[in-house]
Write a protein that holds these residues in place. Structure first.
Motif, short mmCIF file in Angstrom:
data_model
loop_
_atom_site.label_atom_id
_atom_site.label_comp_id
_atom_site.label_asym_id
_atom_site.label_seq_id
_atom_site.Cartn_x
_atom_site.Cartn_y
_atom_site.Cartn_z
N VAL A 131 -64.80 17.00 12.07
CA VAL A 131 -63.61 17.83 11.86
C VAL A 131 -62.90 17.42 10.57
N THR A 132 -62.47 18.42 9.81
CA THR A 132 -61.59 18.19 8.66
C THR A 132 -60.30 18.97 8.92
N VAL A 133 -59.16 18.27 8.83
CA VAL A 133 -57.86 18.90 9.09
C VAL A 133 -57.22 19.32 7.77
N PHE A 134 -56.79 20.59 7.71
CA PHE A 134 -56.05 21.12 6.56
C PHE A 134 -54.64 21.44 7.06
N ALA A 135 -53.64 20.62 6.73
CA ALA A 135 -52.27 20.83 7.18
C ALA A 135 -51.43 21.38 6.04
N ALA A 136 -50.57 22.39 6.34
CA ALA A 136 -49.81 23.07 5.29
C ALA A 136 -48.33 22.67 5.27
N ASP A 176 -45.78 25.46 4.97
CA ASP A 176 -45.87 26.35 3.81
C ASP A 176 -46.98 27.37 4.05
N LEU A 177 -46.61 28.63 4.32
CA LEU A 177 -47.60 29.65 4.65
C LEU A 177 -48.51 29.98 3.46
N GLY A 178 -47.98 29.88 2.25
CA GLY A 178 -48.81 30.08 1.06
C GLY A 178 -49.89 29.02 0.97
N ARG A 179 -49.51 27.81 1.26
CA ARG A 179 -50.48 26.70 1.26
C ARG A 179 -51.49 26.87 2.39
N MET A 180 -51.03 27.39 3.52
CA MET A 180 -51.94 27.62 4.63
C MET A 180 -53.00 28.65 4.26
N ALA A 230 -61.42 26.36 3.09
CA ALA A 230 -62.37 26.14 4.18
C ALA A 230 -63.54 27.11 4.11
N ILE A 231 -63.24 28.36 3.74
CA ILE A 231 -64.29 29.38 3.61
C ILE A 231 -65.20 29.04 2.43
N ASN A 232 -64.57 28.71 1.29
CA ASN A 232 -65.34 28.41 0.08
C ASN A 232 -66.19 27.16 0.22
N GLN A 233 -65.74 26.21 1.05
CA GLN A 233 -66.51 24.99 1.29
C GLN A 233 -67.56 25.18 2.37
N LYS A 234 -67.65 26.42 2.87
CA LYS A 234 -68.71 26.83 3.81
C LYS A 234 -68.75 25.96 5.07
N LEU A 242 -60.07 22.59 10.68
CA LEU A 242 -58.88 22.89 11.46
C LEU A 242 -57.75 23.18 10.48
N VAL A 243 -57.35 24.45 10.40
CA VAL A 243 -56.33 24.90 9.44
C VAL A 243 -55.01 25.05 10.20
#
Length: 359
Positions: free
Chosen positions: A84-89, A92-96, A103-107, A56-57
């Motif tokens: 679920v793993t939450v990625f909160a930015a 910060d849109l650059g961080r997002m 998330a893509i690289n961690q497949k 969840l980005v």
């Protein structure tokens, strides 16, 4: 003879213990089976879809609305047997962008996105799709083939709460608008706001402000306090239109502290904290248009699992909103989990449930 009776008695006691042990064992087993059956009943029939990892980005994880949205996501993924793993930015849109790449690289098996902008998300989403990672987006104005985008019906929400404002005040009011640009749902709400002012000439905007920060409610409170000092007389301000519940919370607290509760607040979005403020009979916040934040998370997850299942999903999904007003609520405390007892269509969305998910 005594020895023989002793042997018989001992054998009888051993047999009795065995029966009791067996009965106890059977009772425990049945209890476990009952618990497993009850637990299984709450799961979808997912088969090979169990155990999927979902990312969840998020652009912002702020306030109780976000907390309840995340809860809905986790609840529904759990029903599918996933994690679920939450990625909160933190805004910060650059961080997002970096979080989406991570998330893509961690497949991850599927990616859910909450808010953001096309510039920050488009390339990453295309990369995910090219790697056959299902993507479902909430409230971001992206258009990538194969990606489903959810939105709340923002124009409908803004219109319904603004019409309530006009009705409550006889079509005449001096209002403060709290709004911020740069978010797709906010932009859609602003379109409805402009149309409303055009069609309701008795409604006048006397002030407008708004910013999304790490402390939005607190910052809004300070800004609203400044506006109240600029317009100190009763009647200078009739009402506040807050295009986000964090704005509504800040405005409500400022109005209460200034003792200006003749000014009414009309908001968008809903959480348990918001409900408590609306239920306060002496408070200024009187109405809010919203979609259950947990339902948003649940529906988003369902479409992600449809994609994992190989189903064809729509490009866009509009979630049905409801208008919650103080006069419809009881005196006793209400939460978003019990609100459906008083507000029709709240928290019961069946959107996204495919036939194969049903028992």
């Amino acid at each position: 003879m005594k020895k023989r009776m002793h042997i018989i008695l001992s054998a009888f006691l051993i047999l009795l213990l065995a029966v009791v042990s067996s009965a106890c064992g059977t009772q425990d087993t049945n209890a476990d089976a009952g618990e497993q059956k009850s637990e299984k009943k709450e799961l979808y029939s997912v088969g090979p879809l169990a155990g999927k990892r979902v990312a969840l980005v998020m652009q912002l994880n702020l306030g109780t609305f976000s907390a309840q949205y995340i809860s809905g996501v986790k609840e529904e993924v759990g029903r599918f047997g996933g994690q679920v793993t939450v990625f909160a930015a933190d805004g910060d849109l650059g961080r997002m962008t970096a979080n989406l790449d991570a998330a893509i690289n961690q497949k991850f098996d599927a990616i859910l996105i909450d808010h953001g902008t096309p510039a920050a998300l488009q390339n990453g989403i295309k990369k995910a799709v090219s790697q056959n990672i299902p993507v479902v987006v909430f409230d971001a104005d992206v258009k990538v083939p194969g990606v489903t985008v959810l939105q709340q019906g923002d124009k409908e929400m803004a219109t319904s709460v603004l019409e309530k404002l006009a009705k409550d005040n006889g079509g005449k009011a001096n209002i403060v608008k709290i709004w911020v640009a740069g978010f797709a749902p906010m932009e859609r709400r602003q379109v409805a706001y402009k149309e409303f002012l055009k069609n309701n000439l008795g409604i006048k905007e006397v002030a407008a402000f708004g910013s999304a920060t790490a402390n939005t409610a607190l910052d809004t409170q300070a800004q609203m306090e400044a506006v109240l000092k600029k317009y100190p007389n009763k009647g200078d301000i009739t009402a506040v239109f807050a295009a986000w519940d964090e704005f509504a919370k800040g405005a409500t607290r400022a109005i209460e502290q200034a003792g200006r509760t003749e000014i009414k607040v009309y908001g968008i979005d809903m959480s348990d904290e918001d409900l408590q403020m609306i239920q306060n009979p002496k408070g200024p916040w009187v109405a809010s248009a919203a979609v259950d934040p947990k339902d948003i998370g649940r529906v988003q997850v369902r479409y992600a699992y449809q994609k994992l299942h190989g189903d064809k999903t729509p490009d866009s999904v509009e979630l049905k909103s409801v208008l919650v007003t103080r006069e419809e609520l009881p005196a006793e405390k209400v939460t978003t989990d019990t609100l459906n007892k008083h507000i029709k269509d709240w928290g019961s969305s069946q959107q996204g449930i495919a036939d194969w998910m049903k028992k």
